[in-house]
Design a protein around this motif. Structure first.
Motif, PDB file in Angstrom:
ATOM      1  N   GLN A 171       0.956  -1.274   0.069  1.00  0.00           N
ATOM      2  CA  GLN A 171      -0.195   0.087  -0.073  1.00  0.00           C
ATOM      3  C   GLN A 171       0.885   1.129   0.049  1.00  0.00           C
ATOM      4  OE1 GLN A 171      -3.345   0.012  -0.387  1.00  0.00           O
ATOM      5  NE2 GLN A 171      -3.308  -2.172  -0.299  1.00  0.00           N
ATOM      6  N   GLY A 172       2.082   1.099  -0.224  1.00  0.00           N
ATOM      7  CA  GLY A 172       3.039   2.121  -0.151  1.00  0.00           C
ATOM      8  C   GLY A 172       3.551   2.876   1.081  1.00  0.00           C
ATOM      9  N   ILE A 173       3.135   1.856   2.200  1.00  0.00           N
ATOM     10  CA  ILE A 173       3.528   2.406   3.455  1.00  0.00           C
ATOM     11  C   ILE A 173       4.729   1.521   4.099  1.00  0.00           C
ATOM     12  CG2 ILE A 173       2.620   2.357   6.005  1.00  0.00           C
ATOM     13  CD1 ILE A 173      -0.107   2.013   4.859  1.00  0.00           C
ATOM     14  N   PRO A 174       5.901   2.404   4.160  1.00  0.00           N
ATOM     15  CA  PRO A 174       7.128   1.861   4.562  1.00  0.00           C
ATOM     16  C   PRO A 174       6.994   1.701   6.130  1.00  0.00           C
ATOM     17  CG  PRO A 174       7.329   4.176   4.111  1.00  0.00           C
ATOM     18  CD  PRO A 174       5.854   3.892   3.946  1.00  0.00           C
ATOM     19  N   VAL A 175       7.395   0.658   6.693  1.00  0.00           N
ATOM     20  CA  VAL A 175       7.397   0.385   8.196  1.00  0.00           C
ATOM     21  C   VAL A 175       8.387   1.287   8.789  1.00  0.00           C
ATOM     22  CG1 VAL A 175       6.152  -1.832   8.140  1.00  0.00           C
ATOM     23  CG2 VAL A 175       8.441  -1.870   7.926  1.00  0.00           C
ATOM     24  N   THR A 176       9.392   1.505   8.253  1.00  0.00           N
ATOM     25  CA  THR A 176      10.501   2.674   8.849  1.00  0.00           C
ATOM     26  C   THR A 176      10.962   3.494   7.472  1.00  0.00           C
ATOM     27  OG1 THR A 176      12.420   1.061   7.938  1.00  0.00           O
ATOM     28  CG2 THR A 176      11.568   0.553  10.167  1.00  0.00           C
ATOM     29  N   HIS A 177      11.419   4.385   7.922  1.00  0.00           N
ATOM     30  CA  HIS A 177      11.592   5.473   7.027  1.00  0.00           C
ATOM     31  C   HIS A 177      12.529   6.457   7.570  1.00  0.00           C
ATOM     32  CE1 HIS A 177      11.441   7.893   3.178  1.00  0.00           C
ATOM     33  NE2 HIS A 177      11.223   9.095   3.860  1.00  0.00           N
ATOM     34  N   ARG A 178      13.696   7.103   7.136  1.00  0.00           N
ATOM     35  CA  ARG A 178      14.579   7.743   7.603  1.00  0.00           C
ATOM     36  C   ARG A 178      13.968   9.182   8.088  1.00  0.00           C
ATOM     37  NH1 ARG A 178      19.966   8.988   4.074  1.00  0.00           N
ATOM     38  NH2 ARG A 178      18.189   9.991   2.756  1.00  0.00           N
ATOM     39  N   VAL A 200      11.340   9.562   9.812  1.00  0.00           N
ATOM     40  CA  VAL A 200      10.062   9.372  10.168  1.00  0.00           C
ATOM     41  C   VAL A 200       9.935   8.411  11.351  1.00  0.00           C
ATOM     42  CG1 VAL A 200       7.821   8.961   9.480  1.00  0.00           C
ATOM     43  CG2 VAL A 200       9.297  10.345   7.885  1.00  0.00           C
ATOM     44  N   SER A 201      10.547   7.185  11.103  1.00  0.00           N
ATOM     45  CA  SER A 201      10.428   6.017  12.138  1.00  0.00           C
ATOM     46  C   SER A 201      11.597   5.417  11.905  1.00  0.00           C
ATOM     47  CB  SER A 201       9.308   5.097  11.778  1.00  0.00           C
ATOM     48  OG  SER A 201       9.146   4.173  12.807  1.00  0.00           O
ATOM     49  N   ALA A 205       3.641   0.290  23.310  1.00  0.00           N
ATOM     50  CA  ALA A 205       3.851   0.603  21.991  1.00  0.00           C
ATOM     51  C   ALA A 205       3.183   1.985  21.459  1.00  0.00           C
ATOM     52  CB  ALA A 205       2.951  -0.301  21.106  1.00  0.00           C
ATOM     53  N   ALA A 206       2.045   2.340  22.322  1.00  0.00           N
ATOM     54  CA  ALA A 206       1.472   3.622  22.212  1.00  0.00           C
ATOM     55  C   ALA A 206       2.148   4.776  22.650  1.00  0.00           C
ATOM     56  CB  ALA A 206       0.164   3.510  22.688  1.00  0.00           C
ATOM     57  N   LYS A 207       3.143   4.574  23.400  1.00  0.00           N
ATOM     58  CA  LYS A 207       4.141   5.566  24.029  1.00  0.00           C
ATOM     59  C   LYS A 207       5.175   5.936  23.017  1.00  0.00           C
ATOM     60  CE  LYS A 207       3.036   4.319  28.831  1.00  0.00           C
ATOM     61  NZ  LYS A 207       2.183   5.461  29.307  1.00  0.00           N
ATOM     62  N   SER A 208       5.482   4.884  22.313  1.00  0.00           N
ATOM     63  CA  SER A 208       6.643   4.928  21.297  1.00  0.00           C
ATOM     64  C   SER A 208       6.478   5.705  20.205  1.00  0.00           C
ATOM     65  CB  SER A 208       7.259   3.527  20.945  1.00  0.00           C
ATOM     66  OG  SER A 208       6.333   2.936  20.023  1.00  0.00           O
ATOM     67  N   ARG A 209       7.455   6.086  19.574  1.00  0.00           N
ATOM     68  CA  ARG A 209       7.486   6.870  18.161  1.00  0.00           C
ATOM     69  C   ARG A 209       7.604   5.829  17.064  1.00  0.00           C
ATOM     70  NH1 ARG A 209      11.850  11.442  17.644  1.00  0.00           N
ATOM     71  NH2 ARG A 209      10.512  11.756  15.860  1.00  0.00           N
ATOM     72  N   ALA A 210       7.682   4.512  17.351  1.00  0.00           N
ATOM     73  CA  ALA A 210       7.842   3.432  16.265  1.00  0.00           C
ATOM     74  C   ALA A 210       6.588   3.258  15.466  1.00  0.00           C
ATOM     75  CB  ALA A 210       8.292   2.186  17.030  1.00  0.00           C
ATOM     76  N   GLY A 256       1.205   4.886  12.953  1.00  0.00           N
ATOM     77  CA  GLY A 256       2.433   5.377  13.008  1.00  0.00           C
ATOM     78  C   GLY A 256       2.564   6.406  11.861  1.00  0.00           C
ATOM     79  N   SER A 257       3.559   7.362  11.912  1.00  0.00           N
ATOM     80  CA  SER A 257       3.937   8.641  10.968  1.00  0.00           C
ATOM     81  C   SER A 257       3.972   8.148   9.566  1.00  0.00           C
ATOM     82  CB  SER A 257       4.752   9.501  11.523  1.00  0.00           C
ATOM     83  OG  SER A 257       4.518   9.874  12.761  1.00  0.00           O
ATOM     84  N   THR A 258       4.510   6.729   9.501  1.00  0.00           N
ATOM     85  CA  THR A 258       4.866   6.365   8.169  1.00  0.00           C
ATOM     86  C   THR A 258       3.565   6.084   7.226  1.00  0.00           C
ATOM     87  OG1 THR A 258       4.928   4.050   8.828  1.00  0.00           O
ATOM     88  CG2 THR A 258       7.057   5.201   8.871  1.00  0.00           C
ATOM     89  N   VAL A 259       2.601   6.069   7.942  1.00  0.00           N
ATOM     90  CA  VAL A 259       1.164   5.823   7.181  1.00  0.00           C
ATOM     91  C   VAL A 259       0.850   7.071   6.551  1.00  0.00           C
ATOM     92  CG1 VAL A 259      -1.253   5.367   7.353  1.00  0.00           C
ATOM     93  CG2 VAL A 259       0.203   4.082   8.642  1.00  0.00           C
ATOM     94  N   GLU A 260       1.463   8.294   7.039  1.00  0.00           N
ATOM     95  CA  GLU A 260       1.246   9.582   6.133  1.00  0.00           C
ATOM     96  C   GLU A 260       2.019   9.432   4.700  1.00  0.00           C
ATOM     97  OE1 GLU A 260       1.304  14.378   7.295  1.00  0.00           O
ATOM     98  OE2 GLU A 260       2.279  12.672   8.762  1.00  0.00           O
ATOM     99  N   LEU A 261       2.886   8.626   4.544  1.00  0.00           N
ATOM    100  CA  LEU A 261       3.657   8.591   3.430  1.00  0.00           C
ATOM    101  C   LEU A 261       2.951   7.947   2.098  1.00  0.00           C
ATOM    102  CD1 LEU A 261       7.190   7.795   4.840  1.00  0.00           C
ATOM    103  CD2 LEU A 261       6.348  10.083   4.303  1.00  0.00           C
ATOM    104  N   SER A 262       1.746   7.204   2.444  1.00  0.00           N
ATOM    105  CA  SER A 262       1.112   6.626   1.276  1.00  0.00           C
ATOM    106  C   SER A 262       0.317   7.641   0.825  1.00  0.00           C
ATOM    107  CB  SER A 262       0.050   5.567   1.925  1.00  0.00           C
ATOM    108  OG  SER A 262      -1.011   6.232   2.867  1.00  0.00           O
ATOM    109  N   ALA A 263       0.144   6.879  -0.459  1.00  0.00           N
ATOM    110  CA  ALA A 263      -0.540   7.925  -1.254  1.00  0.00           C
ATOM    111  C   ALA A 263      -2.072   8.382  -1.156  1.00  0.00           C
ATOM    112  CB  ALA A 263      -0.467   7.431  -3.148  1.00  0.00           C
ATOM    113  N   GLN A 264      -2.589   7.098  -0.620  1.00  0.00           N
ATOM    114  CA  GLN A 264      -3.981   7.118  -0.092  1.00  0.00           C
ATOM    115  C   GLN A 264      -4.253   8.459   0.869  1.00  0.00           C
ATOM    116  OE1 GLN A 264      -6.808   3.878   0.237  1.00  0.00           O
ATOM    117  NE2 GLN A 264      -5.126   2.750  -0.526  1.00  0.00           N
ATOM    118  N   PHE A 265      -3.210   8.305   1.856  1.00  0.00           N
ATOM    119  CA  PHE A 265      -3.288   9.336   3.123  1.00  0.00           C
ATOM    120  C   PHE A 265      -3.267  10.825   2.425  1.00  0.00           C
ATOM    121  CE2 PHE A 265      -2.123  11.730   6.373  1.00  0.00           C
ATOM    122  CZ  PHE A 265      -2.844  11.484   7.565  1.00  0.00           C
TER     123      PHE A 265
END
Length: 267
Positions: free
Chosen positions: A138-145, A147-148, A170-175, A244-253
């Motif tokens: 879906q174009g969502i990287p689970v890690t990205h420099r 971002v996460s 997990a909810a407290k983390s930035r992961a 996570g913030s990496t979801v924001e990188l997807s085209a759909q978001f």
């Protein structure tokens, strides 16, 4: 060759190959996994395995469905373990075909231990884990420099069916947090993130990832329950949650964000 002569080969030693079939799309199994299927006398396969993969096994091979409907003792892990060993002792090469990867909530190590307790040779052919591949498709990287820099893969529930305590950390983390087997706990998980002040954190929900009947819901923590209902996400197939913030990188978001920006500008 008759099926009986194919199966009954006294010179063949019992052996078991544990094969990860990948997230669902039958093309995502490994070449080594296909080679193992081609030499199988028996294939034990799960509910999350596309049955088109069985065509790679010899036509004479025994194919046994050992899906895991909740609460059905006919498909308990103990039953599957015994079938796996019994077939290996009687017919030789058994392929245990499992969705995703064997060691990501796949109970593969339990099957290795059981085979070892009978001194049966067992090998592992890893599969593509849905935890990484399904978001990636879906174009969502689970890690990205920038971002996460880390990834948490969690089950939604503990052994007693309660919300996993690890989700609080997990909810407290930035992961980037990927939750498997947790869609029924979505409102509770959302509450954890809201309690941490992360109501605007991007979220993706993907059902039947990589398959033809895939469904995707994209939103933020504060709206994702409603979006999931709108997109008709249900429990009829595997569901994966990504926080996570990496979801924001997807085209759909990004498309959703642009839509709301335009809507605000037009008011």
């Amino acid at each position: 060759m008759t099926r009986e002569s194919f199966l009954k080969n006294p010179s063949e030693e019992p052996r078991i190959t544990l094969v990860g079939a990948g997230p669902g799309d039958p093309d995502l199994i490994s070449l080594k996994g296909i080679k193992a299927l081609k030499t199988a006398k028996v294939v034990l396969y799960d509910a999350l395995v596309d049955e088109r993969l069985l065509a790679h096994a010899p036509s004479e091979a025994i194919k046994v469905y050992v899906g895991n409907p909740s609460g059905d003792e006919n498909f308990s892990q103990d039953v599957v373990n015994r079938l796996m060993v019994d077939y290996a002792l009687n017919f030789g090469h058994v392929v245990r075909l499992k969705g995703g990867d064997l060691f990501v909530f796949g109970r593969g190590y339990e099957e290795l231990e059981y085979a070892a307790s009978y001194s049966i040779e067992a090998t592992v052919i890893p599969g593509i884990s849905s935890a990484i591949s399904v978001p990636g498709l879906q174009g969502i990287p689970v890690t990205h420099r920038g971002v996460s820099n880390s990834l948490w893969i969690l089950a939604g529930s503990d052994e007693k069916g309660n919300l996993s305590e690890e989700l609080k950390d997990a909810a407290k983390s930035r992961a980037t947090v990927v939750v498997l087997l947790g869609y029924d706990k979505l409102p509770e998980i959302v509450s954890l993130y809201q309690a941490e002040g992360k109501g605007r954190l991007p979220v993706a929900i993907i059902q039947n990832g990589s398959m033809e009947n895939e469904r995707v819901a994209i939103g933020i923590v504060n709206t994702i329950v409603e979006v999931a209902e709108e997109k008709q996400i249900d429990t009829t197939g595997p569901v994966l949650l990504v926080f996570g913030s990496t979801v924001e990188l997807s085209a759909q978001f990004q498309n959703i964000s642009r839509f709301f920006q335009l809507a605000v500008c037009s008011e």
